[in-house]
Design a protein around this motif. Sequence first.
Motif, PDB file in Angstrom:
ATOM      1  N   ARG A  25       2.485  -4.221 -12.273  1.00 15.00           N
ATOM      2  CA  ARG A  25       3.786  -4.170 -12.587  1.00 15.00           C
ATOM      3  C   ARG A  25       4.264  -2.873 -13.045  1.00 15.00           C
ATOM      4  NH1 ARG A  25       4.524  -8.776 -15.139  1.00 15.00           N
ATOM      5  NH2 ARG A  25       6.841  -8.149 -15.365  1.00 15.00           N
ATOM      6  N   ILE A  26       3.678  -2.296 -14.051  1.00 15.55           N
ATOM      7  CA  ILE A  26       3.928  -1.004 -14.466  1.00 15.55           C
ATOM      8  C   ILE A  26       4.035   0.243 -13.486  1.00 15.55           C
ATOM      9  CG2 ILE A  26       3.425   0.884 -16.068  1.00 15.55           C
ATOM     10  CD1 ILE A  26       1.748  -0.900 -17.687  1.00 15.55           C
ATOM     11  N   LEU A  27       2.851   0.260 -12.556  1.00 14.13           N
ATOM     12  CA  LEU A  27       2.901   1.004 -11.579  1.00 14.13           C
ATOM     13  C   LEU A  27       3.734   1.030 -10.553  1.00 14.13           C
ATOM     14  CD1 LEU A  27      -1.105   1.671 -11.252  1.00 14.13           C
ATOM     15  CD2 LEU A  27       0.567   3.432 -11.861  1.00 14.13           C
ATOM     16  N   THR A  28       4.147  -0.446 -10.198  1.00 15.89           N
ATOM     17  CA  THR A  28       5.043  -0.622  -9.062  1.00 15.89           C
ATOM     18  C   THR A  28       6.361  -0.198  -9.624  1.00 15.89           C
ATOM     19  OG1 THR A  28       3.691  -2.693  -8.419  1.00 15.89           O
ATOM     20  CG2 THR A  28       6.123  -2.545  -7.727  1.00 15.89           C
ATOM     21  N   ASN A  29       6.837  -0.536 -10.660  1.00 15.92           N
ATOM     22  CA  ASN A  29       8.194  -0.213 -11.295  1.00 15.92           C
ATOM     23  C   ASN A  29       8.235   1.527 -11.138  1.00 15.92           C
ATOM     24  OD1 ASN A  29       9.326  -2.860 -11.873  1.00 15.92           O
ATOM     25  ND2 ASN A  29       8.468  -2.815 -13.922  1.00 15.92           N
ATOM     26  N   LEU A  30       7.130   2.117 -11.812  1.00 20.59           N
ATOM     27  CA  LEU A  30       7.661   3.428 -12.035  1.00 20.59           C
ATOM     28  C   LEU A  30       7.409   4.295 -10.475  1.00 20.59           C
ATOM     29  CD1 LEU A  30       5.235   4.298 -15.158  1.00 20.59           C
ATOM     30  CD2 LEU A  30       7.625   4.061 -15.094  1.00 20.59           C
ATOM     31  N   LEU A  31       6.623   3.738  -9.767  1.00 19.82           N
ATOM     32  CA  LEU A  31       6.878   4.192  -8.216  1.00 19.82           C
ATOM     33  C   LEU A  31       7.881   3.993  -7.557  1.00 19.82           C
ATOM     34  CD1 LEU A  31       2.975   3.432  -6.905  1.00 19.82           C
ATOM     35  CD2 LEU A  31       3.988   5.717  -7.143  1.00 19.82           C
ATOM     36  N   SER A  33       2.129  -1.264   0.781  1.00 20.25           N
ATOM     37  CA  SER A  33       2.667  -0.837   1.980  1.00 20.25           C
ATOM     38  C   SER A  33       3.658  -1.808   2.953  1.00 20.25           C
ATOM     39  CB  SER A  33       1.307  -0.592   2.993  1.00 20.25           C
ATOM     40  OG  SER A  33       1.748  -0.396   4.390  1.00 20.25           O
ATOM     41  N   GLY A  34       4.642  -1.249   3.290  1.00 19.20           N
ATOM     42  CA  GLY A  34       5.766  -1.950   3.600  1.00 19.20           C
ATOM     43  C   GLY A  34       6.630  -2.422   2.883  1.00 19.20           C
ATOM     44  N   ILE A  35       6.260  -2.322   1.626  1.00 20.01           N
ATOM     45  CA  ILE A  35       7.390  -2.734   0.584  1.00 20.01           C
ATOM     46  C   ILE A  35       8.084  -1.437  -0.185  1.00 20.01           C
ATOM     47  CG2 ILE A  35       7.788  -3.840  -1.743  1.00 20.01           C
ATOM     48  CD1 ILE A  35       5.010  -5.427  -1.174  1.00 20.01           C
ATOM     49  N   LEU A  36       7.298  -0.533  -0.156  1.00 23.72           N
ATOM     50  CA  LEU A  36       7.778   0.838  -0.718  1.00 23.72           C
ATOM     51  C   LEU A  36       7.294   1.842   0.349  1.00 23.72           C
ATOM     52  CD1 LEU A  36       6.746   0.938  -4.638  1.00 23.72           C
ATOM     53  CD2 LEU A  36       9.085   0.137  -3.370  1.00 23.72           C
ATOM     54  N   LEU A  95      10.286   6.854  -6.250  1.00 24.25           N
ATOM     55  CA  LEU A  95      10.680   7.013  -4.606  1.00 24.25           C
ATOM     56  C   LEU A  95      12.170   6.794  -4.525  1.00 24.25           C
ATOM     57  CD1 LEU A  95       7.572   4.837  -3.252  1.00 24.25           C
ATOM     58  CD2 LEU A  95       8.075   7.138  -2.891  1.00 24.25           C
ATOM     59  N   LYS A  96      12.803   6.025  -5.416  1.00 24.14           N
ATOM     60  CA  LYS A  96      14.315   5.616  -5.107  1.00 24.14           C
ATOM     61  C   LYS A  96      15.182   6.958  -5.643  1.00 24.14           C
ATOM     62  CE  LYS A  96      15.938   1.969  -7.153  1.00 24.14           C
ATOM     63  NZ  LYS A  96      16.295   1.157  -8.274  1.00 24.14           N
ATOM     64  N   TYR A  97      14.549   7.757  -6.376  1.00 23.93           N
ATOM     65  CA  TYR A  97      15.514   8.792  -6.925  1.00 23.93           C
ATOM     66  C   TYR A  97      14.946  10.274  -6.448  1.00 23.93           C
ATOM     67  CZ  TYR A  97      17.604   5.478  -9.942  1.00 23.93           C
ATOM     68  OH  TYR A  97      17.985   4.289 -10.301  1.00 23.93           O
ATOM     69  N   SER A  98      14.373  10.223  -5.500  1.00 20.79           N
ATOM     70  CA  SER A  98      13.671  11.394  -4.765  1.00 20.79           C
ATOM     71  C   SER A  98      14.152  11.101  -3.141  1.00 20.79           C
ATOM     72  CB  SER A  98      12.350  11.811  -4.895  1.00 20.79           C
ATOM     73  OG  SER A  98      11.453  10.479  -4.597  1.00 20.79           O
ATOM     74  N   GLY A 125      -6.030   0.843  -4.342  1.00 30.18           N
ATOM     75  CA  GLY A 125      -5.609  -0.368  -3.579  1.00 30.18           C
ATOM     76  C   GLY A 125      -4.554  -0.901  -3.696  1.00 30.18           C
ATOM     77  N   LEU A 126      -3.521  -0.538  -4.766  1.00 25.24           N
ATOM     78  CA  LEU A 126      -2.345  -0.959  -5.028  1.00 25.24           C
ATOM     79  C   LEU A 126      -1.514  -0.257  -4.009  1.00 25.24           C
ATOM     80  CD1 LEU A 126       0.008  -2.146  -6.638  1.00 25.24           C
ATOM     81  CD2 LEU A 126       0.037  -0.301  -8.021  1.00 25.24           C
TER      82      LEU A 126
END
Length: 343
Positions: free
Chosen positions: A240-246, A212-215, A250-253, A206-207
């Motif tokens: 919040r944990i998952l959003t920060n880690l995802l 979608s559209g944010i990351l 995504l940022k560093y790949s 669900g997350l």
Amino acid sequence: IPDGLLIYGAGGEIVRINSTAASMLGYGAADLERPMAERLALLRMETADGKPLGTEQSPPWRALRGESTSGFVVVLHPPSARSVWISSSAAPLRNGEGVLMGAVVAMTDITSLHDLQEQRSKYILGISHGLRTPLTVVQGQAELLLRSLERAGLNGRMRTSARAVLTSSRRMSVMLRDMVDLMHLESGEPLRLNPVSLDVVSFVQGLKERLSGILEIDRVRVEYPGQLPPALVDPDRLERILTNLLANALKYSDPDTEVTVSLGPREGKIAIVITDLGRGIPKEEMPHLFEPYKRRQLAMERRESVGLGLYVAKGLVEAHGGQIWVESEEGKGSSFGFTLPTA
């Protein structure tokens, strides 16, 4: 010297005390003659998070047992002096044969520094709460506008702009909540959780839809065994944990690589591991990854974060009674994993 200084004999008696220490401790001449346990009890010591500190856990007592302490923060409430926050360091004194002869204790008054930190926390919390209401309005209106444009079949520039407003407001909302939790973590206050029994697999799927559209969520693949027990977690904090880690993965790949979210059992808990195929993390940076405001050198290329994501994620995981870790090899990618309790 401007700091407080005490020298103890092997039996806990005060051999030397300077005027700064006497002022901090509020000791009178009669108090100096008391047994060590009575003197320390007069101070009504507390830890930085407000819990009573027993005399046997205090730096002087530990030094007389042969232990050394450094930068140990204690709050003192002397009967005849103001309450004071001190940073205390203590060490045993031994003779040439290694026999314990006493202890030395140094104390620095950090009350003014603590007061400044309290003011900063109140200031940031006030700003965060003040921004939440208008930000909620912006986010709600952007969602309404986007739905209206979709119903009208408009897929051009207006829809792109509305989605950009919604994406940015959601990012700002996450940053504000990170700042609020940061203040609680830095002050040592326990985080208030609202744990419920949660199907983690359904939650992660669900997350993905919500992000979608944010990351770049199309790059994320979820792996899990046939069945997992429910977790006992606070859904808002888990998001919040998952959003920060995802976001970090995504940022560093590279945009054409996959990010994997693996779920599975681990030592009676549920483990979630997020793996990217990025450039990896230099060994010298690994010990500092979960410190606040520590931005990886790679992050200097992109400045949309303030270096709080991993620190806050760690605090939220540990508040649930879980653990967080990282494994990485330069040129091959990184894996950030954490555990959650089962319901």
